[in-house]
Design a protein around this motif. Structure first.
Motif, PDB file in Angstrom:
ATOM      1  N   PHE A 183     -82.016  -3.782   4.198  1.00 49.49           N
ATOM      2  CA  PHE A 183     -81.317  -4.117   2.957  1.00 49.49           C
ATOM      3  C   PHE A 183     -82.314  -4.668   1.946  1.00 49.49           C
TER       4      PHE A 183
ATOM      5  N   LYS B 157     -81.306  -6.498  -0.736  1.00 50.83           N
ATOM      6  CA  LYS B 157     -80.805  -7.832  -1.069  1.00 50.83           C
ATOM      7  C   LYS B 157     -80.269  -8.518   0.177  1.00 50.83           C
TER       8      LYS B 157
ATOM      9  N   ASN C 129     -76.466  -8.542   0.576  1.00 50.46           N
ATOM     10  CA  ASN C 129     -75.869  -7.330   1.137  1.00 50.46           C
ATOM     11  C   ASN C 129     -75.982  -7.310   2.659  1.00 50.46           C
TER      12      ASN C 129
END
Length: 361
Positions: free
Chosen positions: A151, A153, A156
Motif C-alpha cells: 500500500f 498510504k 489504506n
C-alpha cells in the motif's frame, strides 16, 4: 528487580534506589508432554531454546513474541501478545498453571481459573516472580500460506486490515502491518528476497489451505493484487527479522501500546511529525490482536554511549502518553515504566485490587 534474559529495550532489570537484581537465567528448564500438548518452563528458558525443543516433537507455541532472544516467562509477565494472538488470543489464554513467589516469600501454585492469576500476567514482576509456568501448545502446521499486500498510504493498509478482520468466513492466523520505514530496512537485509518498493506492507498468514483459497477469492473479487510469492514467504519465514535492526543503533528502544484499529494511522502520522522535528526515525509495525485493536510497536535505533540516547529514551513515555490521552490507547503491560498509566490500563476496581495486593505482599 528481576532479570530473565535482559533483552527488554527499557533496561527494566536495572535496579533503582540501591536495589538488587535477581538473575533467573540459570532456571532454564524446559519440559514437554507431547501427548497432553503441554509445555512447562522455568523463568530463564529462552524462546530460541523452547522452539528447538518443541520442534523435536512437531509442536509449536500458539502465541509468540516478535523475537527469540527473550524468555517466555518474562514475556508473559509483560503482556504476552504478538504472533498468533489474532487467532489464539494472548498467551494468558494458553496458561494452565503458574508457580509464583511473592515479595513476602510465599509460594503460590495457581491454576488458570484462580482469581489471583491476572495479578502476575502483564504486571512485569511487580506482584511476584513467575518461577514456573505450564502452557498449552499446538501441533506445527504442515504448511504455512503467507500473502503480502503493498500500500502507498498507511491509512489504506489499516482500512484493508479492518475490513478483512471482520470477514465472516476468513480467519487469518496473523495480520501484521509493516510501515514503509521498517520495510526499507528489511528489504536492505533480505539479500534481494524482498523484491518490493519501500511501501507499507500487510502480511497475512494462514495455517489452513482452504482458508488461503477463500482469501485468494476475496482478493480476486476486490481486484486487489498480491506481491510476489517469494517476498511473502521470505517475510513470514523471517518474521523475527525486524528485531535485527538493533545493529543500526547499536541500542534499540521501543514503545509498545495497544491502540484502536481506527486510530493507528493518525497516531503514526503524529509521531512521524515528532520524529522529523527531532531528527529521529521510527520503525513501526502492528500486530492485529482482535478485530478492533492492534499492538503497535515503534522501534528507535539509538546509541546508549551517546547523549542523544537520553533524548530518545524520553520519547518512549511521551509516546505512550500521547496514545493514552489523544488516541484512546493503553500501555502494553504495567511495570515501573508504565505505573503513571495505571488507571488507563485497569478499571477502578482492578486498581484498588492491585494496590491492596501490593501492600499485602
Amino acid at each position: 528487580t528481576v532479570r530473565g534474559a535482559g533483552t527488554w529495550g527499557y533496561g527494566g532489570a536495572v535496579p533503582t534506589h540501591g536495589g538488587i537484581v535477581i538473575d533467573l537465567s540459570s532456571m532454564d528448564t524446559i519440559e514437554i508432554d507431547p501427548e497432553a500438548l503441554q509445555l512447562t518452563i522455568g523463568p530463564g528458558a529462552r524462546f530460541a531454546d523452547i522452539h528447538t525443543e518443541l520442534e523435536h516433537h512437531g509442536l509449536t507455541l500458539l502465541t509468540m513474541t516478535s523475537g527469540k532472544g527473550g524468555t517466555l516467562a518474562g514475556w508473559m509477565a509483560t503482556g504476552g501478545m504478538g504472533f498468533g494472538t489474532f487467532y489464539h488470543g494472548p498467551v494468558k489464554n494458553q496458561v494452565i498453571s503458574l508457580r509464583v513467589i511473592t515479595p513476602d516469600g510465599k509460594v503460590l501454585n495457581l491454576k488458570a481459573d484462580d482469581p489471583e492469576m491476572n495479578l502476575f500476567l502483564s504486571t512485569e514482576g511487580q506482584m511476584g516472580i513467575i518461577v514456573k509456568a505450564t502452557l498449552k501448545v499446538g501441533r506445527q502446521p504442515s504448511q504455512w500460506f503467507p500473502f503480502l499486500i503493498t500500500f502507498e498510504k498507511i491509512s489504506n493498509a489499516y482500512a484493508f486490515v479492518s475490513q478483512l478482520s471482520r470477514h465472516p468466513s476468513i480467519k487469518p492466523h496473523d495480520l501484521i502491518v509493516y510501515h514503509a520505514e521498517l520495510t526499507r530496512i528489511l528489504k536492505a537485509q533480505s539479500n534481494g528476497r524482498l523484491a518490493i518498493g519501500d511501501k507499507n506492507l500487510v502480511l497475512i498468514a494462514f495455517a489452513d489451505q482452504e482458508q488461503s483459497r477463500l482469501f485468494k477469492l476475496y482478493l480476486d473479487e476486490g481486484g486487489i493484487r498480491m506481491a510476489d510469492e517469494e517476498s511473502a514467504h521470505f517475510l513470514w519465514e523471517e518474521r523475527f527479522l525486524p528485531m535485527s535492526i538493533k545493529h543500526l543503533g547499536p541500542s534499540l528502544l521501543a514503545t509498545e501500546v495497544i491502540l484502536p484499529l481506527d486510530q493507528v494511522a493518525d497516531y503514526e502520522e503524529k509521531i512521524s511529525q515528532w520524529g522529523k522535528r527531532l531528527g529521529v526515525t521510527f520503525y513501526p509495525s502492528s500486530h492485529l490482536i482482535n478485530k478492533d485493536q492492534v499492538l503497535f510497536l515503534a522501534m528507535i535505533t539509538s546509541d546508549r554511549r551517546k547523549a542523544i540516547f537520553y533524548i530518545d529514551l524520553m520519547l518512549v513515555p511521551m509516546m505512550v502518553r500521547l496514545a493514552v490521552q489523544f488516541y484512546h490507547g493503553k500501555p502494553y503491560g504495567l511495570g515501573i515504566w508504565n505505573t503513571p498509566f495505571l488507571r488507563d490500563l485497569y478499571s477502578k476496581e482492578e486498581v484498588k485490587e492491585l494496590v491492596r495486593y501490593k501492600k499485602k505482599v
